[in-house]
Scaffold this motif. Sequence first.
Motif, mmCIF file in Angstrom:
data_model
loop_
_atom_site.group_PDB
_atom_site.id
_atom_site.type_symbol
_atom_site.label_atom_id
_atom_site.label_comp_id
_atom_site.label_asym_id
_atom_site.label_seq_id
_atom_site.Cartn_x
_atom_site.Cartn_y
_atom_site.Cartn_z
ATOM 1 N N VAL A 146 -106.857 -63.167 55.426
ATOM 2 C CA VAL A 146 -105.894 -63.732 54.136
ATOM 3 C C VAL A 146 -104.687 -64.709 54.684
ATOM 4 C CG1 VAL A 146 -106.573 -61.747 52.976
ATOM 5 C CG2 VAL A 146 -104.543 -61.701 54.353
ATOM 6 N N HIS A 147 -104.371 -64.526 55.822
ATOM 7 C CA HIS A 147 -103.035 -65.179 56.239
ATOM 8 C C HIS A 147 -103.459 -66.787 56.306
ATOM 9 C CE1 HIS A 147 -99.598 -66.790 58.353
ATOM 10 N NE2 HIS A 147 -98.921 -65.477 58.236
ATOM 11 N N LYS A 177 -110.222 -57.099 62.049
ATOM 12 C CA LYS A 177 -111.295 -56.247 62.519
ATOM 13 C C LYS A 177 -111.281 -56.098 64.003
ATOM 14 C CE LYS A 177 -114.861 -58.041 59.329
ATOM 15 N NZ LYS A 177 -115.015 -56.835 58.474
ATOM 16 N N LEU A 178 -111.801 -54.748 64.498
ATOM 17 C CA LEU A 178 -112.065 -54.301 65.562
ATOM 18 C C LEU A 178 -113.606 -54.630 65.807
ATOM 19 C CD1 LEU A 178 -109.817 -51.333 66.022
ATOM 20 C CD2 LEU A 178 -109.197 -53.630 66.865
ATOM 21 N N ASP A 197 -112.577 -52.391 60.159
ATOM 22 C CA ASP A 197 -112.031 -52.923 59.279
ATOM 23 C C ASP A 197 -110.384 -52.645 59.450
ATOM 24 O OD1 ASP A 197 -114.048 -54.683 58.181
ATOM 25 O OD2 ASP A 197 -114.288 -53.287 56.527
ATOM 26 N N VAL A 198 -109.275 -53.417 59.498
ATOM 27 C CA VAL A 198 -108.003 -53.205 59.460
ATOM 28 C C VAL A 198 -107.483 -54.233 58.188
ATOM 29 C CG1 VAL A 198 -105.749 -53.553 60.841
ATOM 30 C CG2 VAL A 198 -108.078 -53.624 62.102
ATOM 31 N N GLN A 199 -106.380 -53.485 57.736
ATOM 32 C CA GLN A 199 -105.639 -53.853 56.542
ATOM 33 C C GLN A 199 -105.624 -55.403 56.633
ATOM 34 O OE1 GLN A 199 -101.911 -52.357 55.754
ATOM 35 N NE2 GLN A 199 -101.407 -53.623 53.731
ATOM 36 N N PRO A 200 -106.008 -56.197 55.345
ATOM 37 C CA PRO A 200 -106.023 -57.589 55.447
ATOM 38 C C PRO A 200 -104.533 -57.957 55.563
ATOM 39 C CG PRO A 200 -107.243 -56.723 53.512
ATOM 40 C CD PRO A 200 -106.841 -55.428 54.198
ATOM 41 N N ASN A 223 -98.104 -57.841 60.181
ATOM 42 C CA ASN A 223 -97.238 -57.020 59.489
ATOM 43 C C ASN A 223 -96.432 -55.920 60.145
ATOM 44 O OD1 ASN A 223 -99.210 -54.773 60.320
ATOM 45 N ND2 ASN A 223 -99.975 -54.512 58.444
ATOM 46 N N SER A 224 -96.578 -55.876 61.524
ATOM 47 C CA SER A 224 -95.468 -55.137 62.303
ATOM 48 C C SER A 224 -95.719 -53.611 62.215
ATOM 49 C CB SER A 224 -94.090 -55.441 61.963
ATOM 50 O OG SER A 224 -93.674 -56.887 62.353
ATOM 51 N N THR A 225 -96.982 -53.362 62.234
ATOM 52 C CA THR A 225 -97.478 -51.850 62.334
ATOM 53 C C THR A 225 -98.472 -51.630 63.381
ATOM 54 O OG1 THR A 225 -99.467 -52.432 60.951
ATOM 55 C CG2 THR A 225 -97.556 -51.933 59.571
ATOM 56 N N LEU A 226 -98.262 -50.218 63.667
ATOM 57 C CA LEU A 226 -99.016 -49.460 64.451
ATOM 58 C C LEU A 226 -100.185 -48.542 63.950
ATOM 59 C CD1 LEU A 226 -96.184 -49.709 65.906
ATOM 60 C CD2 LEU A 226 -97.233 -48.937 67.901
ATOM 61 N N ILE A 227 -101.605 -48.491 64.435
ATOM 62 C CA ILE A 227 -102.338 -47.733 63.853
ATOM 63 C C ILE A 227 -103.002 -46.498 64.708
ATOM 64 C CG2 ILE A 227 -104.387 -47.561 62.574
ATOM 65 C CD1 ILE A 227 -104.264 -49.997 61.628
ATOM 66 N N GLY A 228 -102.886 -45.272 64.576
ATOM 67 C CA GLY A 228 -103.337 -44.475 65.650
ATOM 68 C C GLY A 228 -104.912 -43.848 65.217
ATOM 69 N N TYR A 229 -105.770 -43.802 66.184
ATOM 70 C CA TYR A 229 -107.317 -43.208 65.750
ATOM 71 C C TYR A 229 -107.602 -42.288 66.634
ATOM 72 C CZ TYR A 229 -107.798 -48.161 63.996
ATOM 73 O OH TYR A 229 -107.562 -49.390 63.183
ATOM 74 N N ARG A 230 -108.405 -41.428 66.266
ATOM 75 C CA ARG A 230 -108.915 -40.460 67.174
ATOM 76 C C ARG A 230 -110.228 -41.234 67.562
ATOM 77 N NH1 ARG A 230 -108.768 -35.323 67.857
ATOM 78 N NH2 ARG A 230 -107.484 -34.839 65.984
ATOM 79 N N TYR A 231 -110.612 -41.089 68.754
ATOM 80 C CA TYR A 231 -111.780 -41.702 69.388
ATOM 81 C C TYR A 231 -113.040 -40.807 69.700
ATOM 82 C CZ TYR A 231 -114.363 -45.155 72.154
ATOM 83 O OH TYR A 231 -115.548 -45.885 72.446
#
Length: 359
Positions: A146-147, A177-178, A197-200, A223-231
């Motif tokens: 979207v950017h 995306k990852l 998918d990561v937030q647009p 957007n200056s954020t961090l996302i944590g995931y359980r792998y």
Amino acid sequence: MLKTPFVFVGTYTEPEGSQSKGIYVYRMDPSSGELTFERVIKNVLNPSFLEIHPGQRFLFAVNEVQNYGGQAGGGVSAFSIESDQVTLLNDQLSHGSDPCYVSIEQTGRFALIANYTSGSVAIFPIQPDGRLGAASDVIQHAGSSVHPERQTGPHAHCILPDPTNRFAITVELGLDKLLIYQMDLENGKLHKHAEVDVQPGAGPRHLTFHPSGQYAYLINELNSTLIGYRYHAEDAKLEELQTVPALPKDFHGENLCADIHISPSGEYLYASNRGHDSMVCFFVDQDTGRLIYRNHTLTEGREPRNFAIDPSGAFLLVANQKTNSIVTFRIDSESGQLFKTGHDVEVSMPVCLKFSRLK
């Protein structure tokens, strides 16, 4: 007796105003964090990202350009590293423009490359003597997000093996995306496995795994954020746990996040902000993987790009690209707080820091 770590510094040599001569090598005092200049590896074009081979005998650098050696695309250079010299072994075309990331899978037989501007990834065999073979697989991404300026096409910003060394995860800033590939290390191939998918508009940039292998953390540049995931390692599944801001609530200026690393103990996660010009620190809950905000520390310079934590976990070094400095902070083990040591060095356009121990 504490071992003396060495720090390799990747730079931009080509932009107007740069005084860099290539890759710089410093020795770090393990008790104070002070850096002492050792040598410069000259005539390396835009070595903006580096990686050390697991055996510590070889160094790899991307050459972040759109034309390398008279041919379209960037390059990848291989070096041998010894206590008395660093020697160029060979280079290869990266099969894409502006390569910005290199990683080595755990067996040390293959290098993984992300080409930013063209939005492609490639895998290269590493010979026993450290030389790079020709790419054994190249994958071109497609799409957009979207950017209106930064996401009109694919932009691969990071590719790294997972803790099991079965999968490679690509962070695609242009697609939000990852992209997860299964690594075929017998034939040097990457096979598409899944995507997340990561937030647009987030603009994912770098990913890091917790030392336990149970969690992964993504930093989003736009957007200056961090996302944590359980792998979930058995099938390379990323289960989102939380999203947290990288900036303080009262900051409203422009900012681009850059780098992310976890302390060797696994207790603290750090990320760099370009604009706010700070390092943000989070405590990592070992049972849940969730991040708990601790503090921000100004980096004493402009546009902190890459940073590195020394192998002992005692010091954190920040590369301030716009003010040509590397600043050393001491890490308080009880709180994760960063304290300036006063040991800074001047390097023109530093953009990547890697620790090693020369033999």
